[in-house]
Design a protein around this motif. Structure first.
Motif, PDB file in Angstrom:
ATOM      1  N   ALA A  74      47.008  21.054  38.241  1.00 22.88           N
ATOM      2  CA  ALA A  74      45.756  20.736  38.937  1.00 22.88           C
ATOM      3  C   ALA A  74      45.537  21.663  40.133  1.00 22.88           C
ATOM      4  N   SER A  75      45.770  22.968  39.932  1.00 24.81           N
ATOM      5  CA  SER A  75      45.571  24.013  40.949  1.00 24.81           C
ATOM      6  C   SER A  75      46.529  23.934  42.128  1.00 24.81           C
ATOM      7  N   THR A 108      53.517  24.196  41.627  1.00 23.60           N
ATOM      8  CA  THR A 108      54.629  23.259  41.479  1.00 23.60           C
ATOM      9  C   THR A 108      55.973  23.970  41.437  1.00 23.60           C
ATOM     10  N   SER A 109      55.978  25.239  41.024  1.00 23.49           N
ATOM     11  CA  SER A 109      57.211  26.024  41.008  1.00 23.49           C
ATOM     12  C   SER A 109      56.832  27.491  41.084  1.00 23.49           C
ATOM     13  N   ALA A 110      57.684  28.279  41.696  1.00 23.15           N
ATOM     14  CA  ALA A 110      57.423  29.705  41.817  1.00 23.15           C
ATOM     15  C   ALA A 110      58.757  30.425  41.976  1.00 23.15           C
ATOM     16  N   ARG A 111      59.006  31.354  41.085  1.00 21.90           N
ATOM     17  CA  ARG A 111      60.261  32.108  41.129  1.00 21.90           C
ATOM     18  C   ARG A 111      60.002  33.513  40.592  1.00 21.90           C
ATOM     19  N   PHE A 112      60.935  34.415  40.900  1.00 19.32           N
ATOM     20  CA  PHE A 112      60.790  35.769  40.393  1.00 19.32           C
ATOM     21  C   PHE A 112      62.148  36.410  40.158  1.00 19.32           C
ATOM     22  N   TRP A 113      62.127  37.428  39.323  1.00 17.37           N
ATOM     23  CA  TRP A 113      63.276  38.274  39.068  1.00 17.37           C
ATOM     24  C   TRP A 113      62.876  39.687  39.425  1.00 17.37           C
ATOM     25  N   ALA A 160      53.114  32.868  46.469  1.00 18.45           N
ATOM     26  CA  ALA A 160      52.650  32.418  45.157  1.00 18.45           C
ATOM     27  C   ALA A 160      51.156  32.118  45.191  1.00 18.45           C
ATOM     28  N   GLU A 161      50.697  31.451  46.242  1.00 18.50           N
ATOM     29  CA  GLU A 161      49.269  31.143  46.381  1.00 18.50           C
ATOM     30  C   GLU A 161      48.438  32.412  46.509  1.00 18.50           C
ATOM     31  N   TRP A 187      39.197  47.873  41.259  1.00 13.26           N
ATOM     32  CA  TRP A 187      40.136  46.792  40.984  1.00 13.26           C
ATOM     33  C   TRP A 187      40.693  46.195  42.279  1.00 13.26           C
ATOM     34  N   SER A 188      39.995  46.382  43.384  1.00 17.05           N
ATOM     35  CA  SER A 188      40.499  45.930  44.683  1.00 17.05           C
ATOM     36  C   SER A 188      40.705  44.414  44.748  1.00 17.05           C
ATOM     37  N   GLY A 189      40.094  43.656  43.843  1.00 15.27           N
ATOM     38  CA  GLY A 189      40.315  42.212  43.813  1.00 15.27           C
ATOM     39  C   GLY A 189      41.756  41.841  43.533  1.00 15.27           C
ATOM     40  N   LEU A 190      42.514  42.762  42.961  1.00 13.33           N
ATOM     41  CA  LEU A 190      43.930  42.515  42.665  1.00 13.33           C
ATOM     42  C   LEU A 190      44.861  42.998  43.778  1.00 13.33           C
ATOM     43  N   TYR A 191      44.279  43.518  44.861  1.00 16.01           N
ATOM     44  CA  TYR A 191      45.078  44.101  45.934  1.00 16.01           C
ATOM     45  C   TYR A 191      46.150  43.149  46.466  1.00 16.01           C
ATOM     46  N   GLN A 192      45.785  41.893  46.777  1.00 12.66           N
ATOM     47  CA  GLN A 192      46.750  40.958  47.353  1.00 12.66           C
ATOM     48  C   GLN A 192      47.905  40.664  46.401  1.00 12.66           C
ATOM     49  N   ALA A 193      47.613  40.544  45.102  1.00 11.11           N
ATOM     50  CA  ALA A 193      48.678  40.295  44.126  1.00 11.11           C
ATOM     51  C   ALA A 193      49.617  41.495  44.041  1.00 11.11           C
TER      52      ALA A 193
END
Length: 142
Positions: free
Chosen positions: A31-32, A35-40, A71-72, A122-128
C-alpha cells in the motif's frame, strides 16, 4: 505486497585501471509503504559489458539493509519519472564509462543504458541513480 528490483551497473572504460560495480536493490512495499529494503553490491574487473548480465546472480552473500529514506527516494524517482523512450545520442566519447539501469516491478520491467552522464531527457531518474551510485561507493558523472 509488491517487490521492486532496481539494479545499476557501472562499467568504466576498459583502459582505466578501476573496478566497476553492480548494486542490486530489492524494495518491498505494501500500500505504497516500504516494508523491506535491502541491497547487494558486487565489484568487478574486466569487460562486464561484454558478458550476459541476465545470467549473473549478483545477490552473493548476505544483503545490506537499505536505509528507509534511500529506499523512498529510489522508489519516488522511478515512479515519477516522465521520460522519452530514447534520448538523443551523444557520440563524442571514446571508451566512456557505461551505465545500465534495470527496473522490475511485478510483470513490468525496463532497462536503459547511457554513457558518460545521465541524459537530460532522463533526469527524472537522477535521484535513483544518485542513491544507487552512493551505495556502490563510487563517484559517477550525473
Amino acid at each position: 505486497m509488491n517487490v521492486w528490483i532496481i539494479q545499476l551497473v557501472v562499467s568504466p572504460a576498459f583502459e582505466r585501471m578501476q573496478s566497476g560495480f553492480v548494486v542490486h536493490a530489492e524494495i518491498g512495499e505494501d500500500a505504497s509503504n516500504v516494508t523491506s529494503a535491502r541491497f547487494w553490491k558486487s565489484e568487478f574487473d574486466g569487460l562486464i559489458w561484454a558478458q550476459d548480465l541476465t545470467s549473473h546472480d549478483f545477490r552473493q552473500g548476505p544483503p545490506t539493509e537499505l536505509e528507509p529514506g534511500d529506499a523512498e527516494a529510489i522508489l519516488s524517482s522511478v515512479r515519477s519519472a516522465k521520460m522519452c523512450v530514447a534520448a538523443p545520442g551523444d557520440f563524442g566519447y571514446i571508451h566512456p564509462t557505461r551505465f545500465q539501469l534495470t527496473i522490475l516491478s511485478g510483470f513490468n520491467s525496463c532497462s536503459i543504458s547511457w554513457v558518460h552522464e545521465l541524459p537530460a531527457e532522463w533526469s527524472g531518474l537522477y535521484q535513483a541513480v544518485k542513491a544507487l551510485s552512493a551505495l556502490g561507493n563510487a563517484p559517477v558523472a550525473l
